[in-house]
Enzyme design. Sequence first.
Site, PDB file in Angstrom:
ATOM      1  N   TRP A  12       0.684  -1.201  -0.003  1.00 20.77           N
ATOM      2  CA  TRP A  12       0.061  -0.137   0.009  1.00 20.77           C
ATOM      3  C   TRP A  12       0.892   1.234  -0.166  1.00 20.77           C
ATOM      4  O   TRP A  12       0.498   2.427  -0.293  1.00 20.77           O
ATOM      5  CB  TRP A  12      -0.847   0.105   1.329  1.00 20.77           C
ATOM      6  CG  TRP A  12      -2.063  -1.077   1.327  1.00 20.77           C
ATOM      7  CD1 TRP A  12      -2.099  -2.102   0.402  1.00 20.77           C
ATOM      8  CD2 TRP A  12      -3.058  -1.037   2.100  1.00 20.77           C
ATOM      9  NE1 TRP A  12      -3.253  -2.798   0.820  1.00 20.77           N
ATOM     10  CE2 TRP A  12      -3.941  -2.185   1.880  1.00 20.77           C
ATOM     11  CE3 TRP A  12      -3.550  -0.405   3.292  1.00 20.77           C
ATOM     12  CZ2 TRP A  12      -5.022  -2.687   2.423  1.00 20.77           C
ATOM     13  CZ3 TRP A  12      -4.614  -0.651   3.908  1.00 20.77           C
ATOM     14  CH2 TRP A  12      -5.325  -1.890   3.541  1.00 20.77           C
ATOM     15  N   LYS A  13       2.190   1.096   0.240  1.00 17.87           N
ATOM     16  CA  LYS A  13       2.994   2.301   0.477  1.00 17.87           C
ATOM     17  C   LYS A  13       2.243   3.283   1.445  1.00 17.87           C
ATOM     18  O   LYS A  13       1.609   2.744   2.393  1.00 17.87           O
ATOM     19  CB  LYS A  13       3.185   2.961  -0.915  1.00 17.87           C
ATOM     20  CG  LYS A  13       3.748   1.931  -1.891  1.00 17.87           C
ATOM     21  CD  LYS A  13       4.405   2.402  -3.154  1.00 17.87           C
ATOM     22  CE  LYS A  13       4.739   1.348  -3.845  1.00 17.87           C
ATOM     23  NZ  LYS A  13       5.317   1.728  -5.469  1.00 17.87           N
ATOM     24  N   HIS A  97      12.934  -2.274  -0.627  1.00 16.49           N
ATOM     25  CA  HIS A  97      12.046  -1.881  -1.745  1.00 16.49           C
ATOM     26  C   HIS A  97      12.956  -0.707  -2.232  1.00 16.49           C
ATOM     27  O   HIS A  97      13.531   0.024  -1.613  1.00 16.49           O
ATOM     28  CB  HIS A  97      10.707  -1.225  -1.063  1.00 16.49           C
ATOM     29  CG  HIS A  97       9.867  -0.944  -2.295  1.00 16.49           C
ATOM     30  ND1 HIS A  97       9.985   0.372  -3.039  1.00 16.49           N
ATOM     31  CD2 HIS A  97       8.908  -1.711  -2.662  1.00 16.49           C
ATOM     32  CE1 HIS A  97       9.090   0.290  -3.937  1.00 16.49           C
ATOM     33  NE2 HIS A  97       8.440  -0.814  -3.965  1.00 16.49           N
ATOM     34  N   GLU A 169      11.615  -6.201  -9.011  1.00 12.76           N
ATOM     35  CA  GLU A 169      10.842  -4.904  -9.423  1.00 12.76           C
ATOM     36  C   GLU A 169      11.792  -4.012 -10.108  1.00 12.76           C
ATOM     37  O   GLU A 169      12.774  -3.248  -9.451  1.00 12.76           O
ATOM     38  CB  GLU A 169      10.375  -4.271  -8.132  1.00 12.76           C
ATOM     39  CG  GLU A 169       9.565  -5.022  -7.296  1.00 12.76           C
ATOM     40  CD  GLU A 169       8.616  -4.561  -6.263  1.00 12.76           C
ATOM     41  OE1 GLU A 169       7.327  -4.384  -6.546  1.00 12.76           O
ATOM     42  OE2 GLU A 169       9.124  -3.481  -5.555  1.00 12.76           O
ATOM     43  N   GLY A 235       1.577  -2.347  -5.944  1.00  9.34           N
ATOM     44  CA  GLY A 235       1.496  -1.343  -5.582  1.00  9.34           C
ATOM     45  C   GLY A 235       0.201  -0.516  -5.885  1.00  9.34           C
ATOM     46  O   GLY A 235      -0.956  -0.867  -5.095  1.00  9.34           O
ATOM     47  N   GLY A 236       0.035   0.392  -6.745  1.00 14.44           N
ATOM     48  CA  GLY A 236      -1.137   1.056  -6.924  1.00 14.44           C
ATOM     49  C   GLY A 236      -2.353   0.122  -7.195  1.00 14.44           C
ATOM     50  O   GLY A 236      -3.468   0.421  -6.862  1.00 14.44           O
TER      51      GLY A 236
HETATM   52  P1  PGA Z   1       3.400  -0.471  -8.684  1.00 16.24           P
HETATM   53  O1  PGA Z   1       4.129  -0.679  -7.311  1.00 16.24           O
HETATM   54  O2  PGA Z   1       2.520  -1.750  -8.653  1.00 16.24           O
HETATM   55  O3  PGA Z   1       2.492   0.859  -8.237  1.00 16.24           O
HETATM   56  O4  PGA Z   1       4.087  -0.177  -9.628  1.00 16.24           O
HETATM   57  C1  PGA Z   1       4.952  -1.785  -7.278  1.00 16.24           C
HETATM   58  C2  PGA Z   1       5.824  -1.624  -6.081  1.00 16.24           C
HETATM   59  O5  PGA Z   1       6.300  -0.672  -5.865  1.00 16.24           O
HETATM   60  O6  PGA Z   1       5.903  -2.755  -5.026  1.00 16.24           O
END
Ligand code: PGA
Length: 252
Positions: A12-13, A97, A169, A235-236
């Site tokens: 979720w950041k 990350h 990633e 993420g998003g």
């Molecule tokens: P994202 O992020 O799916 O928004 O590209 C992935 C992550 O940073 O783990």
Amino acid sequence: MTMRRTLVAGNWKMNGSRTESAALLDGIRKGISAASRAEVAVCPPYILIPLAAEKLAGSPAVWGGQNLSVHKSGAYTGEISGPMLRDYGCTYVIVGHSERRTLYGETDAMVAEKYGAAQVAGLIPILCVGETLQEREANQTEAVVARQLDAVLDKHGIGSFKNAVIAYEPVWAIGTGKTATPQQAQEVHRFIRSRLTARDKTVAESTRILYGGSMKGSNAKELLAQPDIDGGLIGGASLQAEEFLTICRAAD
Ligand code: PGA
């Protein structure tokens, strides 16, 4: 013939109010099937972990942190430790990350320390590796990923990967909407697995390697169909229940 259980983990950041997060967690809980073969995890901001624990308890979904301190406890203002995450029922913790590496100066050595601290606390580290666009264009992808991986392998040994997850990633794909093609991702995943195989074939066969970087409902299936892609770090697309659940179903 692999025994690897697919893992879909939401990162979720730094997003989510209490109200929004409660709705998201309720949506995930309702939408995941108990019969699901894939494992589902969410990694909310620290402060929302108790809410995740409350909302997901008794469901097939598990939760984790996005970072941890290398220390257990003590005078480290602003930090959260592995034992604290474990105390709130966390299964996983993301380590290294790219945002931690680039925005907060985490070095390969620090990431390796955090990986060890996670395992000592009984958490499963999700170790993130990946190259920048500049590194890819300079044909450095394998060298960078190998360096990031070896920092952990050399410190903790291949045996530690029996209880760890790797996330590839590519930095240029994170939050950009520019997903790696399934072939681009598979190539690096295969490279990572071969690096593990060189140390221990059995462990290499069992280690899950997730793809992360603009994975979403519409591209998850073809990425997850690759032989060395064992799940996703999202993420998003993990911030909306329906989108996240679409990925979970694609992983099933
Ligand atoms: P994202 O992020 O799916 O928004 O590209 C992935 C992550 O940073 O783990």
